[in-house]
Design a protein around this motif. Structure first.
Motif, mmCIF file in Angstrom:
data_model
loop_
_atom_site.group_PDB
_atom_site.id
_atom_site.type_symbol
_atom_site.label_atom_id
_atom_site.label_comp_id
_atom_site.label_asym_id
_atom_site.label_seq_id
_atom_site.Cartn_x
_atom_site.Cartn_y
_atom_site.Cartn_z
ATOM 1 N N ARG A 26 -6.378 6.000 -7.319
ATOM 2 C CA ARG A 26 -5.712 5.571 -6.096
ATOM 3 C C ARG A 26 -5.013 4.233 -6.323
ATOM 4 N NH1 ARG A 26 -9.865 5.898 -1.260
ATOM 5 N NH2 ARG A 26 -11.160 4.680 -2.708
ATOM 6 N N TRP A 27 -4.299 3.766 -5.281
ATOM 7 C CA TRP A 27 -3.591 2.488 -5.367
ATOM 8 C C TRP A 27 -4.205 1.487 -4.403
ATOM 9 C CZ3 TRP A 27 0.034 0.920 -8.783
ATOM 10 C CH2 TRP A 27 0.643 1.907 -9.581
ATOM 11 N N GLY A 28 -4.536 0.317 -4.921
ATOM 12 C CA GLY A 28 -4.990 -0.780 -4.079
ATOM 13 C C GLY A 28 -3.791 -1.631 -3.690
ATOM 14 N N ILE A 29 -3.490 -1.675 -2.402
ATOM 15 C CA ILE A 29 -2.337 -2.416 -1.899
ATOM 16 C C ILE A 29 -2.835 -3.677 -1.204
ATOM 17 C CG2 ILE A 29 -0.243 -2.307 -0.495
ATOM 18 C CD1 ILE A 29 -0.314 -0.183 -2.637
ATOM 19 N N ASP A 30 -2.307 -4.832 -1.609
ATOM 20 C CA ASP A 30 -2.664 -6.101 -0.978
ATOM 21 C C ASP A 30 -1.421 -6.760 -0.406
ATOM 22 O OD1 ASP A 30 -5.618 -6.711 -1.541
ATOM 23 O OD2 ASP A 30 -4.871 -6.047 -3.500
ATOM 24 N N ARG A 96 -4.435 -11.458 5.526
ATOM 25 C CA ARG A 96 -4.507 -10.568 4.364
ATOM 26 C C ARG A 96 -4.867 -9.154 4.813
ATOM 27 N NH1 ARG A 96 -6.839 -15.390 2.763
ATOM 28 N NH2 ARG A 96 -5.871 -16.395 0.954
ATOM 29 N N VAL A 97 -4.164 -8.182 4.227
ATOM 30 C CA VAL A 97 -4.451 -6.770 4.472
ATOM 31 C C VAL A 97 -4.677 -6.087 3.131
ATOM 32 C CG1 VAL A 97 -3.523 -4.560 5.277
ATOM 33 C CG2 VAL A 97 -3.133 -6.633 6.618
ATOM 34 N N HIS A 98 -5.769 -5.335 3.034
ATOM 35 C CA HIS A 98 -6.044 -4.561 1.820
ATOM 36 C C HIS A 98 -6.175 -3.091 2.191
ATOM 37 C CE1 HIS A 98 -7.549 -3.393 -2.106
ATOM 38 N NE2 HIS A 98 -8.511 -2.729 -1.489
#
Length: 257
Positions: A26-30, A96-98
């Motif tokens: 998966r992709w971790g988006i920050d 911050r959004v993760h």
């Protein structure tokens, strides 16, 4: 996006976005948004994501209703993500959004909007049979959110930002349902509905109050003016669906979803 991308606006607001692939594919988006403003007191931070919560007690409706962060948190929660905030007085604030999102497989084609909605589980669009709804609210974010939810339910939606405009629109268009903000400048929802009930063409149209207040006095005032029901803001899809089915289902020819 394996490396961070940074954008700066007017030298005081900075946005950073980064993405990294996780071990499970998966992709971790920050995402990080920072400013160099006055900051937020520590005693207020824990309440920031509450509906209608504003940083300062002197903040007026001209600066917003305090719904923006609530909507952000709802969206992040729907994606099983995390949103947080840190701040220092006179130094600035950082949000911050993760998110951890599945990778798009090769050869995948994004569906058209109609196809996507028809495959969405849970709430079935189309049962309302393209009824016409007027949404009246002085806050643009509220109007947008409610409009999109109604359009998903296959309603035709018009919007007005105050009671005077709504009164004019209702005089010239036959609506099946009106969602009316209780508190607005120029002409509020109470006065608008009083005048609306005086129009021969609008005596029978159901009017549902959109209100952040849930006290007895506000409800009695709305009822006395001629409103038929209530929706508490921020509006949730389940609540909206119940109200739409309640007031517009009789002639649709299909059962409520």
């Amino acid at each position: 996006l394996s490396n961070a991308v940074k954008f700066t606006a007017h030298g005081s607001i900075e946005l950073k976005v980064s993405a990294d692939k996780t071990e499970d594919g998966r992709w971790g988006i920050d995402m990080q948004v920072s400013d160099t403003g006055v900051g937020i007191p520590a005693t207020r931070i824990r309440k920031l994501f509450n509906a209608y919560e504003q940083v300062g007690s002197t903040t007026t409706r001209a600066h917003g209703t305090g719904l923006g962060l609530t909507i952000c948190k709802l969206l992040v929660d729907l994606m099983d993500g995390d949103i947080s905030v840190t701040s220092e007085p006179n130094r600035g604030t950082t949000f911050r959004v993760h998110l951890c999102l599945p990778a798009v497989p090769k050869g995948f084609a994004f569906p058209e909007q109609g196809e996507l909605e028809s495959k969405t589980s849970g709430i079935t669009p189309g049962a309302i049979n393209c009824r016409r709804v007027l949404v009246v609210d002085d806050d643009a974010t509220n109007r947008l959110v409610v409009r999109k939810m109604l359009e998903y339910l296959n309603c035709l939606v018009d919007c007005a930002q105050d009671g005077a405009i709504a009164l004019s629109m209702a005089s010239n268009t036959e609506y099946d349902l009106i969602l009316m903000d209780h508190n607005m400048p120029h002409m509020d929802g109470i006065e608008c509905v009083r005048r609306l009930r005086g129009l021969n063409c609008s005596n029978d149209v159901p009017v549902v109050a959109l209100t952040g207040a849930d006290d007895r006095e506000s409800r009695e005032a709305c009822t006395a003016a001629g409103m038929n029901d209530f929706l508490h803001k921020p509006v949730e899809m389940k609540q909206l669906l119940n109200v739409v089915n309640k007031w517009m289902q009789e002639d649709s020819g299909s059962e409520a979803p």
